[in-house]
Design an enzyme around this catalytic site. Sequence first.
Site, PDB file in Angstrom:
ATOM      1  N   ARG A 261       0.836  -1.197   0.000  1.00 45.57           N
ATOM      2  CA  ARG A 261       0.000   0.000   0.000  1.00 45.57           C
ATOM      3  C   ARG A 261       0.869   1.245   0.000  1.00 45.57           C
ATOM      4  O   ARG A 261       1.894   1.309   0.688  1.00 45.57           O
ATOM      5  CB  ARG A 261      -0.920   0.018   1.223  1.00 45.57           C
ATOM      6  CG  ARG A 261      -1.908  -1.144   1.234  1.00 45.57           C
ATOM      7  CD  ARG A 261      -2.859  -1.082   2.401  1.00 45.57           C
ATOM      8  NE  ARG A 261      -3.702  -2.268   2.438  1.00 45.57           N
ATOM      9  CZ  ARG A 261      -4.558  -2.543   3.407  1.00 45.57           C
ATOM     10  NH1 ARG A 261      -4.698  -1.716   4.423  1.00 45.57           N
ATOM     11  NH2 ARG A 261      -5.290  -3.649   3.360  1.00 45.57           N
ATOM     12  N   ARG A 276       2.391   1.430  10.053  1.00 40.79           N
ATOM     13  CA  ARG A 276       1.962   1.733   8.681  1.00 40.79           C
ATOM     14  C   ARG A 276       3.130   1.514   7.736  1.00 40.79           C
ATOM     15  O   ARG A 276       4.048   2.329   7.665  1.00 40.79           O
ATOM     16  CB  ARG A 276       1.462   3.169   8.565  1.00 40.79           C
ATOM     17  CG  ARG A 276       0.169   3.420   9.297  1.00 40.79           C
ATOM     18  CD  ARG A 276      -0.382   4.807   9.008  1.00 40.79           C
ATOM     19  NE  ARG A 276      -1.549   5.062   9.828  1.00 40.79           N
ATOM     20  CZ  ARG A 276      -2.788   4.705   9.501  1.00 40.79           C
ATOM     21  NH1 ARG A 276      -3.013   4.093   8.351  1.00 40.79           N
ATOM     22  NH2 ARG A 276      -3.799   4.969  10.302  1.00 40.79           N
ATOM     23  N   GLU A 348      -6.136  -0.567  15.684  1.00 40.29           N
ATOM     24  CA  GLU A 348      -6.775  -1.549  14.803  1.00 40.29           C
ATOM     25  C   GLU A 348      -5.805  -2.655  14.405  1.00 40.29           C
ATOM     26  O   GLU A 348      -4.665  -2.396  14.029  1.00 40.29           O
ATOM     27  CB  GLU A 348      -7.290  -0.860  13.536  1.00 40.29           C
ATOM     28  CG  GLU A 348      -7.938  -1.808  12.545  1.00 40.29           C
ATOM     29  CD  GLU A 348      -7.979  -1.253  11.128  1.00 40.29           C
ATOM     30  OE1 GLU A 348      -8.037  -2.070  10.193  1.00 40.29           O
ATOM     31  OE2 GLU A 348      -7.923  -0.027  10.962  1.00 40.29           O
ATOM     32  N   SER A 351     -10.140  -5.791  10.459  1.00 42.50           N
ATOM     33  CA  SER A 351     -11.366  -5.139  10.010  1.00 42.50           C
ATOM     34  C   SER A 351     -12.176  -6.166   9.232  1.00 42.50           C
ATOM     35  O   SER A 351     -11.684  -6.728   8.258  1.00 42.50           O
ATOM     36  CB  SER A 351     -11.021  -3.936   9.118  1.00 42.50           C
ATOM     37  OG  SER A 351     -12.154  -3.154   8.845  1.00 42.50           O
ATOM     38  N   ARG A 390       1.025  -6.209  12.712  1.00 44.22           N
ATOM     39  CA  ARG A 390       0.434  -5.572  13.891  1.00 44.22           C
ATOM     40  C   ARG A 390       0.297  -6.562  15.050  1.00 44.22           C
ATOM     41  O   ARG A 390       0.368  -6.165  16.217  1.00 44.22           O
ATOM     42  CB  ARG A 390      -0.899  -4.928  13.540  1.00 44.22           C
ATOM     43  CG  ARG A 390      -0.724  -3.740  12.608  1.00 44.22           C
ATOM     44  CD  ARG A 390      -1.936  -2.837  12.533  1.00 44.22           C
ATOM     45  NE  ARG A 390      -1.638  -1.644  11.753  1.00 44.22           N
ATOM     46  CZ  ARG A 390      -2.376  -0.540  11.741  1.00 44.22           C
ATOM     47  NH1 ARG A 390      -3.482  -0.489  12.477  1.00 44.22           N
ATOM     48  NH2 ARG A 390      -2.025   0.498  11.022  1.00 44.22           N
TER      49      ARG A 390
END
Length: 427
Positions: A261, A276, A348, A351, A390
């Site tokens: 990403r 990130r 987070e 999801s 994560r």
Amino acid sequence: MLDIKWIRENPQALDEALNKRGADPESAKLLALDEARRQHLTKLQEAQERRNAASKEIGKAMASGDKELAEKLKAEVSELKSFVQDGEAEERRHDAALNDALARIPNVPLDDVPVGADESGNVEVRKHGEPKRANWAKEHFEIGEALGQMDFERAAKLSGSRFTVLSGQLARLERALGQFMLDLHTLEHGYTEVQPPLLVRDDAMFGTGQLPKFTEDLFRAGDDHWLIPTAEVSLTNLVREEILDGEKLPLRFTALTPCFRSEAGSAGRDTRGMLRQHQFYKVELVSITDAESAIDEHERMTACAETVLKKLDLPFRTMVLCTGDMGFGARKTYDLEVWLPGQNAYREISSCSVCGDFQGRRMNARYRVAGEKQTRFVHTLNGSGTAVGRALIAVLENYQNEDGSVTIPSALKPYMGGLEKIEAVED
């Protein structure tokens, strides 16, 4: 993609749904494009019908010896033929304009999704475990660097910012987390493991909603391919342009893949550490269901992701996202937020979204119901089961010891050769 027929019948409902998402009304624009297309199709149909009728009249005129009428009819047929040919090209332009507009409209939230503008409107639905924080707690990058097994400087030399080099037991720990999650989802939760392509074409990205709206968030690889931002793209598109047997649904797929990403919208956020990254590992969960099973499947998928964190004994909370914080293709989303003592905050880690037939329409993926002539679009769901990087962060911060070592969670010890803890590398 939404159904234009539904929009035609429920324009106010669409605009109300978009308003809940903080978006401008779109029904008037869409209906204008649809009406222009339908009017053009009517003209084309009338021209084709007249052309067919005139062709028959030519034969009658010739048979009756009326050459003048026959020639006049031939000229009319020729003119109509040109009109139809030009009109078919115009029809394609109308189709493209409408489809492009529809492709940029987000999905309609379910009625029970809380209305809100941003993440402040998200609602906690349950919590697991007790968050703890020692006054000596450090963030994951401080722990990893002190262990001598997490290197951001070398990664920057290789690739720039937002990359990490892991080595030694930290590299093994990340691999162990991925394998643990895959085994859990395949052996206990009934998902089929898939090794999908990491490079996909435009139509696959379009099918799950990344294109055309989110081009800037993606990495293009040559003229014909994109690097996947999530295995959701590859796994969901396994059924594109297919008609499935409804009795064999749901289909459940899982994959452990690298994801890529650009993080274009996160400039200045989480610049330190691994939160990130441009490249990271994730275990993805995808379900293909019928319309009636989708909501129950959403609860099931979320529970599967929660089980990962429970078995790792990581405190977390489950949030239902509000309308303004949901993803483009989702009708309802649960976020799992894991506790990070180093940050003294929940972040987070997963999801899970139910998308209705939004992606099914974009992929033209259908299923057949016994006894029905018409096929239906599949309903799709996707979720992280979970983000491996994560999870590594969460383990480092929740299992850190005051001496700088990190205890191995019990669930991961079989994947770590029985190792009890990770300690600093000696020079």
